[in-house]
Design an enzyme around this catalytic site. Structure first.
Site, PDB file in Angstrom:
ATOM      1  CE  LYS A 114       2.611 -50.554   6.265  1.00 36.44           C
ATOM      2  NZ  LYS A 114       3.256 -49.567   6.228  1.00 36.44           N
ATOM      3  CE  LYS A 197      -5.399 -51.282  -0.260  1.00 33.90           C
ATOM      4  NZ  LYS A 197      -5.897 -49.624   0.509  1.00 33.90           N
ATOM      5  CE  LYS A 200       2.100 -46.679  -0.384  1.00 41.41           C
ATOM      6  NZ  LYS A 200       1.164 -45.838   0.770  1.00 41.41           N
TER       7      LYS A 200
HETATM    8  P1  ADP Z   1      -1.861 -48.059  -0.874  1.00 40.39           P
HETATM    9  O1  ADP Z   1      -2.334 -49.230  -0.230  1.00 40.39           O
HETATM   10  O2  ADP Z   1      -1.811 -47.893  -1.900  1.00 40.39           O
HETATM   11  O3  ADP Z   1      -0.536 -48.105   0.583  1.00 40.39           O
HETATM   12  P2  ADP Z   1      -2.332 -46.307   1.719  1.00 40.39           P
HETATM   13  O4  ADP Z   1      -2.554 -47.118   2.688  1.00 40.39           O
HETATM   14  O5  ADP Z   1      -1.581 -45.115   0.977  1.00 40.39           O
HETATM   15  O6  ADP Z   1      -3.188 -46.388   0.123  1.00 40.39           O
HETATM   16  O7  ADP Z   1      -3.584 -45.464   1.379  1.00 40.39           O
HETATM   17  C1  ADP Z   1      -4.042 -43.755   2.152  1.00 40.39           C
HETATM   18  C2  ADP Z   1      -5.198 -43.683   1.595  1.00 40.39           C
HETATM   19  O8  ADP Z   1      -6.161 -43.626   0.696  1.00 40.39           O
HETATM   20  C3  ADP Z   1      -6.211 -44.023   2.525  1.00 40.39           C
HETATM   21  O9  ADP Z   1      -6.581 -42.755   3.279  1.00 40.39           O
HETATM   22  C4  ADP Z   1      -7.178 -45.408   2.118  1.00 40.39           C
HETATM   23  O10 ADP Z   1      -8.124 -45.630   2.246  1.00 40.39           O
HETATM   24  C5  ADP Z   1      -7.054 -44.900   0.167  1.00 40.39           C
HETATM   25  N1  ADP Z   1      -6.771 -46.065  -0.220  1.00 40.39           N
HETATM   26  C6  ADP Z   1      -6.104 -46.741  -0.180  1.00 40.39           C
HETATM   27  N2  ADP Z   1      -5.748 -47.581  -0.897  1.00 40.39           N
HETATM   28  C7  ADP Z   1      -7.640 -47.767  -1.846  1.00 40.39           C
HETATM   29  C8  ADP Z   1      -8.464 -48.053  -2.199  1.00 40.39           C
HETATM   30  N3  ADP Z   1      -8.257 -49.134  -3.445  1.00 40.39           N
HETATM   31  N4  ADP Z   1      -9.480 -48.215  -2.736  1.00 40.39           N
HETATM   32  C9  ADP Z   1     -10.471 -46.857  -1.791  1.00 40.39           C
HETATM   33  N5  ADP Z   1      -9.616 -46.135  -1.250  1.00 40.39           N
HETATM   34  C10 ADP Z   1      -8.471 -46.484  -1.031  1.00 40.39           C
HETATM   35 NA    NA Z   2      -0.916 -48.858   2.228  1.00 46.49          NA
END
Ligand code: ADP
Ligand code: NA
Length: 330
Positions: A114, A197, A200
């Protein structure tokens, strides 16, 4: 209660949760709340570790909580609260900061990723100590388990190390939590870039399915999903990542095995699979959207629900914090 305790949280850093969050986190949490004393937290203190807009943050905090409830987190069964309404998180984080080695914190790979994105002048010390705040989040509730994605394993390891260190230095105070890495939980990929993946943080939202998007926006995104030239509907993650991702989403949201969906669409085109998926996603998200809108329309009631959960969280967290202060002579 005698049920084991879990803690999990998500940042309110987007105007809507996405399909990956829904499948990878929310729907798991909804299932787990029956068997655990669950604390689900909207971690807004974590959200200010990167540049943010205050008005958006306040709105997104409510909207995130509303989506948790709309997706099935029951405030009568689970403690669904906002992190900044429980001051013990920041207080315990400070104590844990003093027990964390600088080198130890420097080894956290998420900070390295990050801080590269933001540059060393913009990357804050708060972003650096983020995992220590996360340790405080977990340890305050004496959580036995932390359901998280693989990317959070290192942070839970740090949490365990800090709990063990505190216990051995100052006396038994914390439960040492286990990471409950969601094995077999489908990982959802970006519809435009199906080897990355769904996140957001993607550069464009063209491949991001958002829970709160209107039906026509989601439809357009699914119909434009990247596939391949092979024109057979078959699961093959390596050779056919786009089609495999669509099949995974279809399977997880309907509870049907991938093979049964392959059979249903055998001999048909990708357009048919996509149209089918548009319906499945809409059936899943339409009620979540409606319920979220209802909850957000009655702000006073939502705030009351969150305040009452914060009261319980403050009680549990306050008990742990006062043991900590006693133990270290504060
Ligand atoms: P992002 O990757 O959008 O920033 P976060 O890291 O905030 O999402 O993840 C929040 C939750 O959602 C976590 O428990 C994470 O494992 C799950 N998660 C996020 N993206 C995915 C994905 N593409 N597939 C499955 N689970 C996900
Ligand atoms: Na994230």
């Amino acid at each position: 209660s005698a049920k084991p305790v879990i803690f999990s949280g998500m940042q309110p850093s987007s105007d809507s949760l996405h399909l990956g969050n829904y499948i990878g986190a929310l729907s798991q949490w909804t299932r787990m709340q029956e068997d655990y004393d669950a604390f689900f937290c909207v971690v807004n203190l974590h959200a200010i570790t990167v540049p943010q807009d205050p008005k958006d943050l306040a709105e997104r905090t409510r909207a995130t909580a509303a989506q948790y409830i709309a997706a099935g987190i029951d405030p009568a069964k689970s403690t669904l609260f906002v992190q900044s309404q429980v001051p013990a998180h920041a207080e315990l984080a400070w104590v844990l900061n003093t027990l964390t080695g600088f080198g130890e914190a420097s080894r956290m790979t998420q900070f390295k990723d990050k801080s590269q994105r933001y540059g060393s002048d913009t990357a804050s010390v708060g972003l650096f100590t983020y995992p220590i705040l996360m340790a405080a989040d977990i340890l305050l509730y004496q959580a036995n388990a932390v359901p998280v994605g693989e990317d959070q394993r290192q942070h839970v390891e740090l949490t365990r190390d800090l709990a063990t260190r505190f216990n051995s230095r100052f006396g038994d105070t914390f439960v040492v939590p286990e990471a409950q890495i969601q094995q077999g939980t489908a990982k959802i990929y970006d519809l435009q870039d199906p080897t990355s993946k769904m996140s957001k943080s993607a550069e464009t939202e063209a491949g991001l399915i958002k829970v709160l998007d209107p039906a026509n926006v989601t439809k357009k995104k699914i119909m434009r999903a990247v596939t391949d030239d092979d024109a057979t509907i078959r699961f093959d993650r390596a050779e056919k990542p786009g089609v495999s991702n669509l099949l995974t989403i279809f399977s997880v949201l309907t509870g049907r095995p991938v093979a049964s969906i392959e059979d249903e669409f055998a001999g048909r085109g990708y357009g048919d699979l996509k149209k089918g998926l548009v319906e499945v996603v809409e059936e899943t998200f339409a009620p979540v959207r409606t319920r979220t809108e209802e909850l957000l329309a009655d702000r006073a009631e939502l705030d009351r629900l969150l305040a009452s959960a914060a009261e319980r969280a403050n009680e549990v967290a306050g008990r742990t914090l006062s043991r900590v202060y006693d133990a270290i002579g504060l």
